[in-house]
Design an enzyme around this catalytic site. Structure first.
Site, PDB file in Angstrom:
ATOM      1  N   ARG A 211       0.811  -1.211   0.000  1.00 33.91           N
ATOM      2  CA  ARG A 211       0.000   0.000   0.000  1.00 33.91           C
ATOM      3  C   ARG A 211       0.851   1.271   0.000  1.00 33.91           C
ATOM      4  O   ARG A 211       0.488   2.275   0.607  1.00 33.91           O
ATOM      5  CB  ARG A 211      -0.969   0.014   1.202  1.00 33.91           C
ATOM      6  N   SER A 290     -11.374  -0.316   3.239  1.00 29.27           N
ATOM      7  CA  SER A 290     -10.537  -0.609   4.399  1.00 29.27           C
ATOM      8  C   SER A 290      -9.969   0.695   4.963  1.00 29.27           C
ATOM      9  O   SER A 290      -9.221   1.385   4.271  1.00 29.27           O
ATOM     10  CB  SER A 290      -9.395  -1.548   4.006  1.00 29.27           C
ATOM     11  N   GLU A 394      -5.548   4.202   6.208  1.00 29.38           N
ATOM     12  CA  GLU A 394      -5.215   4.098   4.792  1.00 29.38           C
ATOM     13  C   GLU A 394      -5.670   5.323   4.000  1.00 29.38           C
ATOM     14  O   GLU A 394      -4.944   5.801   3.132  1.00 29.38           O
ATOM     15  CB  GLU A 394      -5.826   2.824   4.195  1.00 29.38           C
TER      16      GLU A 394
END
Length: 402
Positions: A211, A290, A394
């Site tokens: 990520r 998420s 995130e």
């Protein structure tokens, strides 16, 4: 089958599509992070479908999947690479804070809004030549996956249903269900705000990790314009299925291949069951997907975490553990949240945990950004107290922080 080698399928008017590209507040470029690739002469778009759109005191909440956030002082929608670059240069030259928006699926904007220029990346372009694919940053990612599957090409089929734009994919190194874009991206074309040039960054220089990427590491430096991929023609079959849940649902063993369309449809069903496919009538999808990344721990940190698990939950409980490179282990943020006491549907206010998945924080319709952040902070504190691990958000935060 994929397209015949040498066959060119091109749709490149460079106009609107939307997605979460990159969010960067402020205009001061980050320090140089690596050798800058040789500049590339910007490609002149074939035509502009509509002029640049500009609004003042424009609501930003409708441009995000959370449907949260105050207005922007100025909102510009750019439909060509040249328009994007011109708007960015104008903001940089005037010292105006700049926020880049694609589909808004990875943004948490403060209730006070953004005191600067918000630039919507609304470029469109899809060019397929054999197994080589080039996308404009504003292309809708879910549509891209559907088109590549229809063309018989494997490599991104398990990334179906992820909201946002093509331009976001290299920034986040988007991944799900055993695939991530780092495996198929060959080059990223971006405008470098530090050198004021358009550059082509090869995969090896993108610094992809979980990520993360070179572009995320320097969010105020790069504006992604186009992304190039190398996909696989596997006679209508998917790439090897890597994710255990996907393999189990498909009824195959990890490493097996299945028909492309079946892989995509299965992933869409799995995501929908977790509230991870956008549906305006389902408040479980009023989220950023998420909200927290899965923690990656050193061996020492994981040993301490395992001891906390045994102390809190008993010696018969084994936390999720996945190899994450030499001396590192990845564990599950969703597991941590659930075992810390934050179960599906947790909360009584207008911001709550999804009723379908503990990793998604949601707006139930009347929430403010502060409501969402209060919930996020409660979850972070609870997981830290229970297991000694600090979760990291995130989504990109604008004007606020956890």
């Amino acid at each position: 089958m994929g397209s015949v080698p040498g066959e060119l399928r091109r749709c490149w008017p460079d106009s609107s599509g939307a997605g979460p590209q990159q969010a960067a507040a402020g205009t001061s470029p980050s320090p140089a992070d690596a050798a800058v690739p040789a500049p590339e002469t910007p490609t002149t778009p074939s035509r502009t479908l509509e002029p640049v759109q500009e609004r003042n005191d424009a609501p930003l909440a409708p441009l995000t999947t959370f449907r949260l956030g105050g207005p922007a002082h100025r909102l510009i929608t750019a439909t060509t690479d040249d328009e994007v670059i011109t708007a960015v240069r104008e903001a940089d030259d005037s010292g105006t804070p700049l926020l880049l928006i694609g589909g808004g699926s990875n943004l948490v904007i403060g209730d006070k809004g953004f005191a600067g220029t918000a630039l919507v990346i609304a470029t469109k372009g899809y060019a397929l030549d054999g197994t080589r694919l080039e996308l404009a940053a504003g292309e809708v990612w879910t549509d891209v996956v559907a088109r590549t599957v229809a063309a018989g090409l494997a490599g991104i089929e398990c990334l179906a249903g992820i909201p946002g734009s093509a331009g976001a994919t290299p920034i986040q190194n988007v991944g799900a269900y055993g695939q991530e874009v780092a495996a198929t991206i060959t080059e990223v074309v971006a405008y470098d705000r530090l050198t004021r040039e358009t550059v082509t960054v090869p995969n090896a220089e993108c610094a992809f990790s979980y990520r993360h990427s070179r572009f995320k590491d320097a969010p105020e430096r790069y504006v992604v314009l186009r992304v190039r991929f190398e996909l696989e023609d596997a006679d209508g079959l998917s790439g090897p299925v890597k994710y255990a849940e996907t393999a189990r649902t498909l009824g195959v063993e990890p490493g097996d291949r299945v028909p492309l369309a079946h892989a995509r449809e299965t992933v869409l069903k799995l995501r929908a069951g977790k509230g991870m496919v956008l549906d305006p009538d389902d408040h479980d999808t009023w989220s950023a997907g998420s909200f927290f990344t899965n923690p990656i721990l050193t061996d020492e940190e994981f040993a301490a975490f395992h001891a906390r698990v045994e102390q809190r939950l008993g010696k018969d409980v084994t936390p999720p553990a996945y190899a994450a490179g030499d001396g590192h282990t990845k564990t599950s943020a969703a597991w941590l949240i659930d075992r810390a006491g934050f179960t599906k549907g947790y909360g009584t206010g207008p911001a709550r945990i999804s009723t379908k998945h503990t990793l998604a924080l949601t707006n139930r319709g009347e929430a403010t950004t502060e409501d969402l952040l209060a919930l996020a902070r409660e979850v972070v504190a609870g997981v830290r107290d229970a297991f000694g691990i600090t979760l990291v958000n995130e989504p990109v935060t604008v004007g606020v922080s956890l």
